[in-house]
Enzyme design. Structure first.
Site, PDB file in Angstrom:
ATOM      1  CE  LYS A  48      -1.994   1.883   3.739  1.00 43.33           C
ATOM      2  NZ  LYS A  48      -1.870   3.374   3.680  1.00 43.33           N
ATOM      3  CG  ASP A  75      -5.380   4.260   1.393  1.00 41.50           C
ATOM      4  OD1 ASP A  75      -6.523   4.545   0.997  1.00 41.50           O
ATOM      5  OD2 ASP A  75      -5.082   4.156   2.601  1.00 41.50           O
ATOM      6  CE  LYS A  77      -7.839   6.496   4.083  1.00 42.01           C
ATOM      7  NZ  LYS A  77      -6.454   6.027   3.895  1.00 42.01           N
ATOM      8  CG  HIS A  79     -14.096  13.710  -0.029  1.00 47.74           C
ATOM      9  ND1 HIS A  79     -14.430  13.567   1.289  1.00 47.74           N
ATOM     10  CD2 HIS A  79     -15.205  14.232  -0.627  1.00 47.74           C
ATOM     11  CE1 HIS A  79     -15.681  13.970   1.499  1.00 47.74           C
ATOM     12  NE2 HIS A  79     -16.160  14.391   0.343  1.00 47.74           N
ATOM     13  CG  ASP A  80     -11.968  18.251  -4.991  1.00 48.74           C
ATOM     14  OD1 ASP A  80     -12.884  19.067  -5.262  1.00 48.74           O
ATOM     15  OD2 ASP A  80     -10.805  18.602  -4.713  1.00 48.74           O
ATOM     16  CB  ILE A  81     -16.309  18.945  -7.399  1.00 47.54           C
ATOM     17  CG1 ILE A  81     -15.088  19.281  -8.262  1.00 47.54           C
ATOM     18  CG2 ILE A  81     -16.529  20.012  -6.328  1.00 47.54           C
ATOM     19  CD1 ILE A  81     -15.256  20.557  -9.074  1.00 47.54           C
ATOM     20  CB  THR A 132     -10.172   2.207  11.032  1.00 52.31           C
ATOM     21  OG1 THR A 132      -8.881   2.626  10.590  1.00 52.31           O
ATOM     22  CG2 THR A 132     -10.781   1.280  10.002  1.00 52.31           C
ATOM     23  N   GLY A 223       0.326  -2.391   8.659  1.00 48.69           N
ATOM     24  CA  GLY A 223       1.527  -1.589   8.463  1.00 48.69           C
ATOM     25  C   GLY A 223       2.517  -1.703   9.584  1.00 48.69           C
ATOM     26  NE  ARG A 224       0.877   2.696  12.648  1.00 51.41           N
ATOM     27  CZ  ARG A 224      -0.009   3.582  13.103  1.00 51.41           C
ATOM     28  NH1 ARG A 224       0.386   4.591  13.844  1.00 51.41           N
ATOM     29  NH2 ARG A 224      -1.282   3.451  12.813  1.00 51.41           N
TER      30      ARG A 224
END
Length: 244
Positions: A48, A75, A77, A79-81, A132, A223-224
């Site tokens: 990722k 990844d 994410k 988010h816009d018009i 999350t 991940g971590r």
């Protein structure tokens, strides 16, 4: 009790099957660190790339992963018009990523426009239902959403499916309900997965790898617990074993 394993300790057939379900998050700030992790974990098939690394030097890492024939979860994410997200998705398909995330909260028109741009590519869109890190209290008090988390997530994912998407990102706590609603063909990717005894960090809705798979997750994002471990290889092997 932690079990230290070497590669021979995990049967090859089981390890291969399990490893395809785990997406390891390259949550590091530079291409050099990302490539070093890839070198240390050659057995990882699916990586990722999130916002930090993408902004730092994403194109370099994406090209390197493609050279190594690795699968990629981009990844971002988005988010816009609708027009802006659609244009960004069109550009993102050129990287050859397997998954690309957009926020379901952007609405049906945004998701439909984005899906139209990836329809003929190898990239599958995933709708992010709810981060999350968002707790029930934060959903109600900060975001002023009157639904409880399971209902809100269900509504967002159903909207994504109605908009043409065939996959979503959700907490493992919502996976079982979504699986019952959407059937086996819908792809569920779950972050917020922590092996037994690991620190929760900034996640508020977590499960162990075995629990998340049992709940219906197709892929686990971890991940971590792997990348920040003193010995990432051993951490990876332990998580694979825990998924069985």
């Amino acid at each position: 009790m932690k079990i230290n394993l070497n590669p021979e300790a995990i049967p090859t057939k089981i390890s291969t099957k399990v490893s395809t379900k785990i997406i390891v998050a390259l949550d590091v700030p530079s291409a050099t660190e990302a490539i070093n992790l890839c070198d240390r974990l050659p057995q990882v098939d699916f990586w990722k790339i999130g916002l930090e690394l993408f902004i730092a030097d994403g194109v370099t890492v994406l090209r390197e992963l493609k050279t190594r024939n690795k699968r990629i979860f981009l990844d971002l994410k988005l988010h816009d018009i609708p027009n802006t997200v659609a244009s960004a998705c069109r550009v993102a398909t050129k990287y050859g990523a397997d998954f690309l995330t957009i926020h379901a909260a952007g609405g049906g028109a945004m998701m439909q426009a984005a899906q139209a741009e990836v329809q003929d590519s190898s990239t599958q869109l995933l709708a992010v239902s709810l981060l999350t890190s968002i707790s029930a209290t934060a959903l109600a008090d900060d975001l002023k959403v009157g639904l409880d988390i399971p209902e809100y997530v269900s509504q967002m994912v159903l909207l994504a499916r109605a908009s043409g998407l065939q996959g979503a990102v959700c907490s493992p706590h919502e996976a079982a309900k979504l699986r019952s609603l959407l059937g086996d063909d819908f792809c569920l990717v779950t972050p917020g997965v922590r092996p037994s005894g690991a620190a929760v960090g900034d996640q508020s809705r977590v499960m162990t790898p075995r629990q998340a798979i049992a709940a219906g997750a197709n892929y686990l994002v971890i991940g971590r617990p792997i990348t920040a471990a003193v010995d990432p290889i051993t951490a990876w092997e332990q998580i694979c074993q825990e998924c069985i």
